[in-house]
Design a protein around this motif. Structure first.
Motif, short mmCIF file in Angstrom:
data_model
loop_
_atom_site.label_atom_id
_atom_site.label_comp_id
_atom_site.label_asym_id
_atom_site.label_seq_id
_atom_site.Cartn_x
_atom_site.Cartn_y
_atom_site.Cartn_z
N ASN A 214 0.82 -1.22 0.00
CA ASN A 214 0.00 0.00 0.00
C ASN A 214 0.85 1.27 0.00
OD1 ASN A 214 -2.90 -0.38 -0.10
ND2 ASN A 214 -2.72 -1.53 1.80
N THR A 215 1.92 1.26 0.77
CA THR A 215 2.70 2.50 0.90
C THR A 215 3.40 2.86 -0.41
OG1 THR A 215 4.46 1.15 1.90
CG2 THR A 215 3.05 2.41 3.39
N TRP A 216 4.15 1.93 -1.00
CA TRP A 216 4.93 2.33 -2.17
C TRP A 216 4.07 2.51 -3.42
CZ3 TRP A 216 6.73 0.49 -6.97
CH2 TRP A 216 6.40 -0.82 -7.32
N LEU A 217 2.95 1.77 -3.51
CA LEU A 217 2.12 1.92 -4.70
C LEU A 217 1.27 3.17 -4.66
CD1 LEU A 217 1.34 -1.84 -5.29
CD2 LEU A 217 2.72 -0.33 -6.75
N HIS A 218 0.85 3.60 -3.49
CA HIS A 218 0.21 4.93 -3.41
C HIS A 218 1.21 6.02 -3.75
CE1 HIS A 218 -3.20 2.90 -1.43
NE2 HIS A 218 -3.88 3.99 -1.70
N TRP A 219 2.45 5.87 -3.24
CA TRP A 219 3.50 6.82 -3.62
C TRP A 219 3.64 6.91 -5.14
CZ3 TRP A 219 7.73 4.75 -6.31
CH2 TRP A 219 8.66 5.70 -6.74
N HIS A 224 2.99 10.53 -9.91
CA HIS A 224 2.69 10.82 -11.31
C HIS A 224 1.44 11.69 -11.47
CE1 HIS A 224 5.54 7.50 -11.70
NE2 HIS A 224 5.80 7.99 -12.89
N GLY A 225 0.86 12.10 -10.34
CA GLY A 225 -0.32 12.97 -10.40
C GLY A 225 -1.64 12.24 -10.47
N GLY A 226 -1.62 10.92 -10.30
CA GLY A 226 -2.85 10.15 -10.28
C GLY A 226 -3.45 10.09 -8.88
N TYR A 227 -4.76 10.06 -8.81
CA TYR A 227 -5.45 9.96 -7.52
C TYR A 227 -6.71 9.14 -7.68
CZ TYR A 227 -2.40 13.52 -5.56
OH TYR A 227 -1.30 14.20 -5.11
N LEU A 228 -7.11 8.49 -6.61
CA LEU A 228 -8.34 7.71 -6.62
C LEU A 228 -9.56 8.62 -6.72
CD1 LEU A 228 -9.32 4.75 -6.42
CD2 LEU A 228 -9.55 5.09 -3.95
N THR A 315 5.55 12.56 -2.25
CA THR A 315 4.20 11.98 -2.27
C THR A 315 4.18 10.67 -1.47
OG1 THR A 315 4.71 10.88 -4.37
CG2 THR A 315 3.57 13.00 -4.49
N GLU A 316 4.83 10.69 -0.34
CA GLU A 316 4.99 9.45 0.42
C GLU A 316 3.74 9.11 1.24
OE1 GLU A 316 9.69 10.58 0.99
OE2 GLU A 316 8.39 10.46 2.76
N LEU A 317 3.49 7.81 1.36
CA LEU A 317 2.52 7.30 2.32
C LEU A 317 3.28 6.42 3.30
CD1 LEU A 317 -0.43 6.91 3.29
CD2 LEU A 317 -0.53 4.88 1.80
N HIS A 318 3.20 6.75 4.56
CA HIS A 318 3.83 5.94 5.60
C HIS A 318 2.76 5.26 6.44
CE1 HIS A 318 7.65 7.48 4.34
NE2 HIS A 318 7.22 8.71 4.49
#
Length: 440
Positions: A214-219, A224-228, A315-318
């Motif tokens: 989850n962390t690295w793939l959300h990053w 790249h500017g993509g969001y859910l 754009t990190e998710l921890h």
């Protein structure tokens, strides 16, 4: 990051000698401090209170020992019995959801990410605890408020974050032509290609690894500017930016060690420590284990922030660890007292030191702990609570965003395309349909 399965322990029968490793505090000193704290604490536990607490299964043994010692001291000082159940990362949320739905079995859950937001109405209002700690210890990081609050009230207390940062072998990166770790996504891809050519491959989880994948793939998506979803929680995953992120991850995947599509949170730890993996994303637990088991490897390791993508900013998710109390508990004061006690300085500093960088603080005061600078390889992990975004992305961190990350919606989109299960349009379409079901 973790092994499967669970173990149950009553800290009432545990060894009274369980100490915070690496600290000079003894069990007697902890008990003395706990007793003094209990005399003046704003929350007086109910008589004969017994708490059932679920937490994630530890990755750093000394962290768990320090936690055990802290719980024992709290019990000795307050008379509150605490039974702790440990579950692997991927099993915490299902167990917590069962308790939330049945209204029994657990009083508190120390869980992952946005877990409290899956059932905010089932969580006790702990605003008094959050305000007490924030005022006393320098204030909360902005991400703490996002994780802890729902509709203006605190439904959980953010305890700590584990940083999902790059773990790499220095010698392998240098042999690949990089004297320092690349700071942008283009350089990162070139490094991974060179690592593969040199038979010192990278590998990042694309399986249902609650932390690692989850962390690295959300990053990667956000880089790249993509969001859910957008700021109004409208689904916008079907975009050129998402397509670019998918192409980028597919190119990375082609350089990876075999098997990453089925990795769980323990897989990269094992492969790295076995000398099969030379670059991954993880908490500091690989380095902690290497210092103990493979000092030669630890000397050749370092950590780096995730590279910057085309959007030009981090754009990190921890991985956040909030603790919630169920509203149906019979012992709300005991729960609040324990949640506050966990982050009092006398406990938190030795505990964080024992965790050796695995637990990073949400409260500003604890940035001053000398363990963050005593070893420069620890330092990047200190600031992850300030750097992290949340699973909400541009949108609201609520029940829908919590469900999306719990269901691995983004992870499956990337894995479907990278592994060839779906073409580009198919992978995005599946994610879009799943997101629209959640966000309708």
């Amino acid at each position: 990051m973790s092994s499967k399965g669970h173990d149950r322990r009553s800290f009432l029968t545990g060894s009274a000698a369980a100490l915070a490793a690496g600290s000079a505090i003894t069990a007697d000193q902890l008990a003395t401090m706990a007793s003094a704290w209990a005399q003046t604490a704003p929350w007086k536990p109910e008589a004969r209170a017994k708490l059932n607490v679920l937490r994630w299964k530890r990755f750093v043994e000394a962290e768990d020992q320090a936690f055990m010692a802290m719980v024992q001291a709290f019990t000795k000082a307050t008379g509150v019995e605490i039974n702790v159940t440990n579950e692997s990362y991927e099993d915490v949320q299902p167990k917590a959801s069962v308790a939330a739905n049945t209204g029994q079995g657990l009083d508190m859950v120390w869980g992952l990410y946005s877990l409290p937001h899956l059932f905010p109405q089932k969580c006790l209002d702990v605003s008094d605890v959050a305000n007490y700690l924030g005022k006393k210890y320098g204030g909360w990081a902005p991400s703490a408020e996002a994780y802890g609050k729902s509709k203006g009230k605190w439904i959980a207390i953010p305890v700590a974050v584990t940083g999902a940062l790059i773990n790499y072998r220095i010698s392998a990166a240098e042999k690949a032509g990089f004297k320092e770790f690349p700071k942008d996504t283009g350089g990162f891809l070139e490094l991974c290609k060179a690592l593969k050519r040199n038979n010192t491959p990278a590998g990042f989880a694309l399986g249902h690894a609650s932390g690692d994948a989850n962390t690295w793939l959300h990053w990667a998506l956000w880089a790249h500017g993509g969001y859910l979803v957008d700021k109004d929680d409208k689904v916008i995953i079907n975009s050129p930016e998402t397509a670019k992120a998918l192409e980028y991850v597919k190119a990375l995947y082609e350089t990876f060690i075999p098997g990453t599509a089925s990795w769980n949170d323990a897989s990269n730890n094992k492969a790295f420590l076995a000398g099969e993996l030379y670059c991954t994303t993880n908490g500091i637990s690989i380095y902690v284990a290497a210092k103990k088991e493979r000092p030669d490897m630890a000397a050749d390791m370092n950590h780096a922030y995730m590279p910057i993508g085309p959007v030009g900013k981090p754009t990190e998710l921890h991985l956040a660890f909030p603790i919630l109390t169920f509203a149906f508990t019979k012992f709300p004061n005991a729960c609040k007292a324990f949640a506050a006690y966990m982050q009092e300085a006398d406990n938190f500093n030795p505990w964080v030191s024992a965790a050796q960088g695995y637990l990073s603080p949400f409260l500003a005061e604890y940035d001053k702990n000398p363990m963050w600078t005593a070893d420069p390889k620890n330092t990047p992990y200190r600031d992850v609570a300030k750097r992290t975004l949340t699973p909400g992305g541009l949108g609201t961190l609520g029940e829908k965003a919590a469900a999306a990350i719990a269901d691995f919606l983004v992870v499956d989109m990337f894995a479907n395309y990278a592994t060839g299960r779906e073409d580009l349009k198919g992978a995005i379409a599946l994610a879009e349909r799943a997101a629209k079901r959640l966000y309708r």
